[in-house]
Design a protein around this motif. Structure first.
Motif, short mmCIF file in Angstrom:
data_model
loop_
_atom_site.label_atom_id
_atom_site.label_comp_id
_atom_site.label_asym_id
_atom_site.label_seq_id
_atom_site.Cartn_x
_atom_site.Cartn_y
_atom_site.Cartn_z
N LEU A 166 -8.65 8.23 -5.46
CA LEU A 166 -8.86 7.31 -4.24
C LEU A 166 -8.13 7.74 -3.17
O LEU A 166 -8.68 7.86 -1.97
CB LEU A 166 -8.55 5.92 -4.61
N ALA A 187 -2.56 0.75 -7.51
CA ALA A 187 -3.79 0.24 -8.50
C ALA A 187 -4.88 -0.35 -7.50
O ALA A 187 -5.48 -1.20 -7.50
CB ALA A 187 -3.17 -1.35 -9.02
N GLY A 188 -5.35 0.79 -7.07
CA GLY A 188 -6.79 0.68 -6.26
C GLY A 188 -6.51 0.03 -4.93
O GLY A 188 -7.43 -0.08 -4.05
N ARG A 189 -5.40 -0.35 -4.23
CA ARG A 189 -5.24 -0.90 -3.09
C ARG A 189 -4.43 0.17 -2.16
O ARG A 189 -3.41 0.84 -2.44
CB ARG A 189 -4.32 -2.07 -3.33
N VAL A 190 -5.16 0.45 -0.89
CA VAL A 190 -4.42 1.27 0.04
C VAL A 190 -3.11 0.49 0.70
O VAL A 190 -3.57 -0.27 1.40
CB VAL A 190 -5.44 1.67 1.08
N LEU A 191 -2.19 0.86 0.44
CA LEU A 191 -0.99 0.28 1.13
C LEU A 191 -0.53 0.99 2.63
O LEU A 191 -0.32 0.22 3.47
CB LEU A 191 0.21 0.44 0.49
N ARG A 216 4.08 -7.23 -2.54
CA ARG A 216 4.93 -7.92 -3.95
C ARG A 216 4.34 -7.22 -4.94
O ARG A 216 3.25 -7.57 -5.45
CB ARG A 216 4.48 -9.41 -3.75
N LEU A 217 4.94 -6.03 -5.27
CA LEU A 217 4.49 -5.22 -6.41
C LEU A 217 5.76 -5.46 -7.65
O LEU A 217 6.82 -5.21 -7.14
CB LEU A 217 4.25 -3.91 -5.76
N GLU B 91 1.59 -13.67 -5.39
CA GLU B 91 1.98 -13.33 -6.71
C GLU B 91 1.40 -14.51 -7.86
O GLU B 91 1.44 -15.86 -7.51
CB GLU B 91 3.49 -13.23 -7.04
N ARG B 114 -7.93 -6.36 -7.14
CA ARG B 114 -8.13 -5.30 -6.19
C ARG B 114 -7.54 -5.59 -4.81
O ARG B 114 -6.65 -6.26 -4.62
CB ARG B 114 -9.60 -4.83 -6.21
N GLY B 115 -8.13 -4.93 -3.94
CA GLY B 115 -7.76 -5.25 -2.49
C GLY B 115 -8.25 -6.57 -2.00
O GLY B 115 -8.95 -7.41 -2.54
N PHE B 177 -12.91 1.77 2.09
CA PHE B 177 -11.49 1.73 1.25
C PHE B 177 -10.91 0.46 1.35
O PHE B 177 -9.85 0.36 0.73
CB PHE B 177 -10.76 2.93 1.55
N ASP B 178 -11.45 -0.68 1.87
CA ASP B 178 -10.79 -1.90 1.77
C ASP B 178 -9.27 -1.85 2.23
O ASP B 178 -8.51 -2.57 1.66
CB ASP B 178 -10.75 -2.58 0.46
N ALA B 179 -9.08 -1.12 3.44
CA ALA B 179 -7.77 -0.91 3.86
C ALA B 179 -7.66 -1.69 5.02
O ALA B 179 -7.73 -2.96 5.28
CB ALA B 179 -7.54 0.56 4.19
N ALA B 195 -2.81 -0.29 7.54
CA ALA B 195 -3.27 -0.62 6.13
C ALA B 195 -2.62 -1.92 5.76
O ALA B 195 -2.70 -3.13 6.76
CB ALA B 195 -2.72 0.68 5.06
N ALA B 196 -1.68 -2.14 4.89
CA ALA B 196 -1.20 -3.34 4.26
C ALA B 196 -0.12 -4.04 5.36
O ALA B 196 0.02 -5.11 5.22
CB ALA B 196 -0.37 -3.17 3.14
#
Lengths: 293, 293
Positions: A166, A187-191, A216-217, B91, B114-115, B177-179, B195-196
């Motif tokens: 990805l 896990a599929g998420r772009v940080l 929060r990972l 969470e 996911r995102g 990419f759901d970013a 991004a995040a």
């Protein structure tokens, strides 16, 4: 080209200039070049390059002392040069232009327009016009390239491979924008996506977001993916990782670092592997077909 | 849908729930909805929502009190809801699941994969399954949308328009990419990609890079470009700017802020315009064709 080559595209034997940016990378390339029978001549930039380059034959130049630089290369009949190490993009006003620079003013002025690719391509063109062929660190020191697979004890899991793929697709989609060479995916998420801040600052951002609760990972999470931009001239600006990258990845509590095999340099490979092993991270090269470009 | 509509896709008249995230945006939407003749009922999330919502009919729920939330909506015969304001991705372990949540556990568990798009789409699906139609803030408060053109005294220059177009193309390339929903571009160079970390942190990063010399730009430089992601459900997660965005852009010494017209909400529009005018920035909507999904 003013010298005979060993073959098409192969580095010529003989003296090799290394234009040294910041950090320890230039010395590592110089060591590899010497091992390969080359005769390295290091060019230090005042205020940027580490003084440790003085262990080799060298000259110091200020930013803008273009005439002095070409005179040093010509005096030693040097027809090949590697550019390596972090370079801060200078402001035109900061340059100490010597006569050699003023003579080339039109070409230099063009450098101060666009993104990093444009800047570096312009630098290379100026050297080539003077008969100095710019070669990549990977050509004179191929042992510094990321291999396919892990360099330490840990391997990427199947889930990590999905994140790596990805990240690689994301960097591919971005690469025509001359922006960054790195992204962090969990896990599929772009940080995080790298642009002008650079890889170290991006890693720090993820560490901060985890510390302040924005991200929060649980446990080790996320992979740093590094790959060159499309059309990136690897002779000039090859992505690189090193112990500082691993340190940043450890602080960001990532699961690992993945670099495009054959397209990313690994500095201090043994130290990288050791530190990653200690922290339980993987460092691995992934199969990378350079995007058409 | 349990209520007759004024037309296809038009919000139904009658009571409207507003699920309120953090910040002042929910109150602004509530005010606009009331002006439009709706009867707003605000749902506050303990620990997230500003207590100022208590100026309206309201209920407080904890994250995970899904049963309590649906009971409150059903008790008031509310069949439409807006979700608005910043939400921290919870969470799973932090949720206070009540019986209403446990009954819907399978659906809720799927949210934590996911995102952000996936999370929010799942939330919407859960509401719709209960007969509560999720509508966008832009549907009940269209006056909050970015217009085409400036909202203050300054306009984007021709050079700014080129940067805006580049930023919009970049966000388009990234959007699958759901970013992020933002990027900062200066004279053709991509300085930062969101991004995040979110827009505010990205603006702060550019301010820091300018302060520490990593980015050396003269005077006001760069444009923040905001646009939705491809396939982004605007009912759930519409990009937004507000006075805090303008403040961040001023600190980053940007030339302006550009938002996709009709696709980005502007909170505190008058204050945004005033503060931008004072600092010499433009704030403008740009013509935006949503990318094919």
């Amino acid at each position: 080209m003013s010298q005979a080559n060993g073959g098409p595209g192969a580095p010529a034997p003989g003296p090799l200039a290394i234009l040294c940016g910041a950090g320890a990378f230039p010395l590592e390339v110089a060591g590899e070049a010497r091992r390969a029978g080359r005769d390295p001549f290091l060019v230090g930039v005042v205020g940027a390059t580490d003084s440790a380059i003085e262990a080799y034959p060298h000259v110091w130049v200020r930013m803008g002392e273009v005439g002095k630089l070409f005179a040093a290369l010509k005096g030693r009949a040097i027809a090949e040069m590697v550019i390596i190490g972090a370079m801060t993009r200078p402001e035109f006003a900061d340059l100490r232009l010597d006569w050699g620079a003023v003579k080339r003013a039109a070409g230099l002025a063009q450098l101060f327009r666009r993104g990093d690719n444009g800047l570096l391509a312009g630098v290379a063109a100026i050297f080539e016009r003077e008969g100095v062929r710019v070669v990549g660190a990977h050509e004179v020191a191929p042992r510094l390239l990321a291999p396919v697979g892990p360099i330490g004890a840990r391997m990427a899991s199947d889930e990590d491979e999905i994140d790596i793929a990805l990240g690689a697709r994301l960097l591919g989609a971005l690469s025509s924008f001359d922006a960054g060479q790195g992204a962090i995916v969990a896990a599929g998420r772009v940080l995080a996506i790298e642009a002008a801040e650079g890889t170290d600052a991006m890693l720090e951002r993820v560490a901060d977001m985890r510390a302040n609760g924005r991200l929060r990972l649980a446990g080790l999470a996320g992979v740093l993916v590094k790959a060159p931009k499309r059309g990136q001239d690897l002779r000039l600006d090859m992505p690189a990782i090193g112990p500082k990258t691993i340190e940043g990845a450890v602080k960001a509590q990532l699961r690992g670092v993945a670099a495009a095999a054959g397209h990313v340099l690994i500095l201090g490979r043994e130290r990288c592997a050791r530190e990653a092993d200690t922290a339980g991270l993987f460092v691995a090269g992934f199969g990378h077909a350079p995007p058409a470009g």
